[in-house]
Scaffold this motif. Structure first.
Motif, PDB file in Angstrom:
ATOM      1  N   PHE A 151       0.827  -1.208   0.000  1.00 16.76           N
ATOM      2  CA  PHE A 151       0.000   0.000   0.000  1.00 16.76           C
ATOM      3  C   PHE A 151       0.861   1.258   0.000  1.00 16.76           C
ATOM      4  CE2 PHE A 151      -2.395   3.305   2.315  1.00 16.76           C
ATOM      5  CZ  PHE A 151      -3.485   3.421   1.464  1.00 16.76           C
ATOM      6  N   ALA A 152       1.978   1.236   0.741  1.00 17.73           N
ATOM      7  CA  ALA A 152       2.875   2.397   0.757  1.00 17.73           C
ATOM      8  C   ALA A 152       3.448   2.660  -0.633  1.00 17.73           C
ATOM      9  CB  ALA A 152       3.994   2.169   1.769  1.00 17.73           C
ATOM     10  N   VAL A 153       3.813   1.582  -1.336  1.00 17.92           N
ATOM     11  CA  VAL A 153       4.332   1.749  -2.695  1.00 17.92           C
ATOM     12  C   VAL A 153       3.246   2.320  -3.608  1.00 17.92           C
ATOM     13  CG1 VAL A 153       5.175   0.500  -4.717  1.00 17.92           C
ATOM     14  CG2 VAL A 153       6.057  -0.069  -2.453  1.00 17.92           C
ATOM     15  N   SER A 154       2.040   1.763  -3.538  1.00 16.58           N
ATOM     16  CA  SER A 154       0.952   2.229  -4.401  1.00 16.58           C
ATOM     17  C   SER A 154       0.541   3.654  -4.063  1.00 16.58           C
ATOM     18  CB  SER A 154      -0.254   1.294  -4.263  1.00 16.58           C
ATOM     19  OG  SER A 154       0.006   0.041  -4.851  1.00 16.58           O
ATOM     20  N   LEU A 155       0.558   4.015  -2.788  1.00 14.41           N
ATOM     21  CA  LEU A 155       0.193   5.380  -2.394  1.00 14.41           C
ATOM     22  C   LEU A 155       1.202   6.385  -2.936  1.00 14.41           C
ATOM     23  CD1 LEU A 155      -1.927   6.943  -0.767  1.00 14.41           C
ATOM     24  CD2 LEU A 155      -0.415   6.758   1.215  1.00 14.41           C
ATOM     25  N   THR A 156       2.494   6.036  -2.875  1.00 14.18           N
ATOM     26  CA  THR A 156       3.524   6.912  -3.438  1.00 14.18           C
ATOM     27  C   THR A 156       3.339   7.064  -4.944  1.00 14.18           C
ATOM     28  OG1 THR A 156       5.063   6.156  -1.726  1.00 14.18           O
ATOM     29  CG2 THR A 156       5.999   7.296  -3.623  1.00 14.18           C
TER      30      THR A 156
END
Length: 591
Positions: free
Chosen positions: A109-114
């Motif tokens: 999720f952190a990767v996708s949010l970035t």
């Protein structure tokens, strides 16, 4: 002439939006929990194949997996157990890898949010460029020179996975400007953000470009121009006036940049949430799939609340208090009809279709594999030696027919949900978090892989942009002075719906639907590529793009032909759209 705001009938009932969110979220999580059982296959068999790729496991092995995972207890027992662990920060362990789910999903999720933030910046920049000319001309009262936004239609018709492959090949491999694979830092975000943001920005910018002329033709704008107010001030207020109606379209876009970017994440080898959810769904690995779905639901609800707050801040007290005091209805100046553009696109498409129908789309000639365009094959051949012109022509009616049917059903459903006001807002926020791929898996589990199963899956998620737009425009219309005056004179709900609400919404909804038509084709194509939609060897434009995408560098004509057809269809749809009122008819919101 001022009118005292009449509250009766001017605003919808204040139903709690939390009810819609709660019901929709519970229904979505329950549907995800039922996925292994809906598919008609033994969940233990699917998990065992994902673990060992064993195609013929023994009954003893299947029994051991059932006992280990507790599959005999049924889906609802697993759902309750998973929900019970969430307050303790325990989302269970993966059925396939055996690792804790929450750290894995949080990292994805952190990767996708970035990536989403980068793509959102590109979306805003492209939308600004698309609408810049209309903003400039409108501020100087040159609306007669405004034309239909064919540039936005071309950019919106670009397939994201095709654009991603092109950027990875040219900017990543040939020029070595940015990394073409992996997730190593900010540089890895540039190319996928462009692939996601350019088409999305074209859609948002196209909607903004179509709505701006109506704002510039409202009485306050004409008055400011007559008194010699600076054109920049008028432009800023017209933009603020128009953004309120377009802003809700960002909600499905924001969520799609996270959960629906599966193809782009695969091309660039990005460990994002969309890719994680797809892999878990294909393996029927429930714990990570349920957790990823929950993250998407929370993202959709949060983004919906933030966009709603920003929209109300843009509109100011005029919408909140219903204190709009004018009865004058501005008439949008007629744009120069781009008949030449529409005629050229229609002629080109008709020529391609008629010429293709005269050829055999299923004839395989292995000696003519990936042949370039020639007299024998005007558009070249594919990897099996089949004539691309024939496949393009035979797939035209099927592609356009299914896409038009899906678009019509989605727009009608969005309008109905938009009429439900606050309850519909919560439902829209949650439903927009469902990726089309996951909807396709749920639908296919019940109906089996077919073109109409894929169409139903797209309808499950494609109505959300129209619902968000309809709700925003209806809210503004209910606060307008002319509607309040009609209520004060005794107009009933049917009269208001027929003479005020629907005329304010339908033209903008129609233009939105036509602008999104190529996107619908591409979503159907992605489902067909995954085996959830149209099955080979049936020719279909989106599937032509998907199955020829691996050969784009070696034989670019294999993807240029269907991509060009999609662009022609998009430009034709936008050029043929009748101009009319934008649906945002208030005159005092920007003052």
């Amino acid at each position: 002439m001022s009118v005292t705001p009449a509250r009766t009938g001017a605003r919808p009932a204040r139903w709690p939006t939390g009810v819609g969110r709660l019901v929709a979220g519970a229904a979505l999580l329950t549907a995800v929990a039922l996925l292994p059982w809906l598919s008609g296959t033994d969940p233990a068999l699917t998990v065992l194949r994902a673990l060992s790729a064993d195609q013929d496991p023994t009954p003893a092995q299947l029994a051991a997996v059932r006992e280990q995972l507790g599959l005999d207890e049924g889906p609802f027992s697993h759902l309750v157990h998973w929900l019970g662990g969430l307050p303790r920060g325990d989302a269970g362990t993966s059925w396939v890898s055996g690792e804790p789910v929450l750290p894995q999903v949080a990292s994805a999720f952190a990767v996708s949010l970035t990536l989403m933030l980068g793509a959102l910046a590109v979306t805003v920049a492209v939308a600004a460029l698309v609408s810049a000319r209309t903003l400039y001309l409108g501020s100087r009262r040159r609306l007669h020179r405004v034309r239909a936004g064919t540039g936005a239609a071309v950019l919106a018709a670009l397939p994201k996975f095709l654009l991603a492959s092109l950027l990875a090949t040219v900017c990543g491999v040939w020029l070595d400007w940015f990394p073409s694979s992996g997730w190593e830092g900010p540089q890895s975000m540039v190319l996928p953000a462009l692939a996601l943001g350019v088409p999305s920005g074209a859609v948002i910018g196209g909607l903004l470009d179509q709505a701006l002329p109506a704002a510039f033709n409202e009485p306050w704008a004409r008055t400011w121009c007559a008194y010699g107010f600076p054109s920049g001030l008028t432009a800023r207020n017209a933009l603020r006036r128009t953004l309120a109606g377009v802003l809700p379209q960002l909600l499905p876009t924001v969520v799609a940049l996270v959960g629906g970017a599966v193809a782009v994440e695969k091309i660039f080898n990005i460990p994002g949430l969309g890719r994680l959810a797809l892999d878990a769904a294909m393996a029927q690995d429930l714990p990570p799939l349920q957790t990823a779905t929950l993250f998407l639901v929370l993202l959709g609800v949060t983004a919906g609340r933030l966009l709603q707050a920003l929209r109300h801040a843009l509109l100011g007290p005029a919408l909140r208090d219903g204190a709009l005091a004018t009865l004058h209805q501005p008439a949008l100046p007629r744009r120069r009809s781009p008949r030449r553009v529409a005629a050229l696109c229609a002629a080109a498409l008709l020529t391609l279709v008629v010429a293709g129908l005269l050829r055999d789309p299923l004839h395989v000639d292995t000696a003519a594999r990936l042949m370039p365009p020639s007299a024998a094959h005007p558009l070249g051949t594919d990897s099996l030696g089949r004539d691309l012109l024939a496949r393009l022509g035979h797939g035209a009616l099927r592609t356009a027919g299914v896409a038009l049917a899906v678009t019509a059903v989605s727009a009608a459903a969005g309008l109905l949900v938009g009429l439900t006001a606050r309850v519909g807002a919560g439902l829209t926020e949650v439903a927009s978090t469902l990726p089309a791929v996951l909807a396709g898996l749920l639908t296919t589990a019940v109906t089996g892989p077919s073109v109409w199963g894929a169409a139903c899956a797209v309808c499950l998620v494609a109505w959300t942009p129209y619902a968000a737009q309809a709700a925003a425009l209806l809210e503004e219309e209910r606060a307008s002075g002319h509607l309040l005056a009609s209520v004060s004179f005794g107009a009933g709900p049917r009269y208001l719906l027929r003479h005020h609400l629907l005329p304010a919404v339908l033209p903008a909804l129609l233009r939105n639907a036509l602008l999104r038509l190529p996107t619908t084709v591409l979503v159907l194509a992605s489902l067909g590529f995954l085996g959830l939609g149209e099955q080979p060897p049936t020719p279909e434009w989106g599937r032509l793009l998907s199955e020829n995408q691996p050969y784009g560098e070696l034989a670019p004509w294999t993807v240029l032909a269907p991509a060009g057809a999609l662009v022609l269809l998009s430009v034709l749809a936008v050029s043929a759209t009748p101009s009319g009122r934008s649906g945002t008819r208030r005159s005092g919101a920007a003052s």
